[in-house]
Design an enzyme around this catalytic site. Sequence first.
Site, short mmCIF file in Angstrom:
data_model
loop_
_atom_site.label_atom_id
_atom_site.label_comp_id
_atom_site.label_asym_id
_atom_site.label_seq_id
_atom_site.Cartn_x
_atom_site.Cartn_y
_atom_site.Cartn_z
N ALA A 68 0.82 -1.21 0.00
CA ALA A 68 0.00 0.00 0.00
C ALA A 68 0.85 1.26 0.00
O ALA A 68 0.44 2.29 -0.54
CB ALA A 68 -0.93 0.00 1.21
N SER A 186 -3.68 -3.43 0.68
CA SER A 186 -2.52 -4.19 1.15
C SER A 186 -2.97 -5.61 1.47
O SER A 186 -3.95 -5.81 2.18
CB SER A 186 -1.93 -3.54 2.40
OG SER A 186 -0.88 -4.33 2.92
N CYS A 306 4.10 1.39 12.25
CA CYS A 306 5.01 2.14 11.39
C CYS A 306 5.73 3.25 12.15
O CYS A 306 6.75 3.76 11.70
CB CYS A 306 4.25 2.74 10.22
SG CYS A 306 3.43 1.49 9.22
#
Length: 362
Positions: A68, A186, A306
């Site tokens: 993604a 994703s 992340c």
Amino acid sequence: MIYLDYQATTPLAPEAFDAMLPWLRDQHANPHSAHAPGRAAKAAVEVARDQVAALLPPGGRVVFTSGATEALNWAIKGTTGALVTIATEHAAVLDTVEAAAQAGREVTIATVGANGLVDLATARAAIRPGAGLVAAMLVNNEIGVIQPIAELAVLAHAAGALMLCDAVQGYGRVAIPDGCDLIALSAHKIFGPKGIGALWIRHGVDLVPLLHGGNQEGGRSGTLSPALCAGFGKAAALMAERQEADARHIERLWSRAVEGFGSCWTINGSIEQRYHGNLNIRLDGLDVARLMSDLRDIAFSAGSACASGSGRSSHVLRALGLTEAQARSSIRLGFGRYTTEEELLTAIDRIKAAADAQQVFA
């Protein structure tokens, strides 16, 4: 180990693994080769493409990417004109938008309310004629709120802009409005393999290529992995087949989780306009780092995977108006298809006990 971090990644579905295995073990041909093994590999890729497209609006094409992040980068960098996005977007959007701003592109970042939802009046003021792209996440990865994508798409089109929907957390779980022009996906968020995603592009939308080379995907260059495509496709097909059963299971888990934590814990973000497989909650004064250290056999999160290790509190929680202390006293539990009620309730009991122990010895 009790796994409650479904927003970071989902377990690989056994059926997806089985779909990948022949292409890893026995069949190694390049799907862009003209010989018979290559054509067989290409056929597997096209089956997977159709499986992914089945859960998307009509009138567009699925282009496979490395994930993604690549899809979002391509959608943003491949368009022109002013950019409008939301303060609670994923770093793959916000960091790419920031890079575009540094390169001279006009950028507007709309704020959200305490419930995590963008105010449409604020969005209307931000999405002005001359805008080129509006980017918004369908289901927020940290707090699970569902943004009004259809309404944002109407505003985008009225201003002459394209609508980009980051559907990574919502694909197969929440309906994707027909008004989107670009949709990022994703595989590993839907029980598929890591290393593959997709960008759905509405027919008639042209993007400047992000990667140059063989143009294997019609705007996207690079050799595709039949194994990853097959795993993604099978995972998407399972999302379609199990959509109702998965939804019922998640609703049961959500109800048990909300009941289990009780009124002492506060849910971050809208409760009503939300995907219920994401529970982001806080307990004032909670030392989350200590909690995670005390419960190392329970996988949960303090925010986006992340941003882990950055030392920063969640930008999403701060955008809701939470103080730094409140943001740092929040945890995220993600659950889904393979989570049992027993696992979830055991984890909640242990989290509450560890949190209570902090209060006792504070």
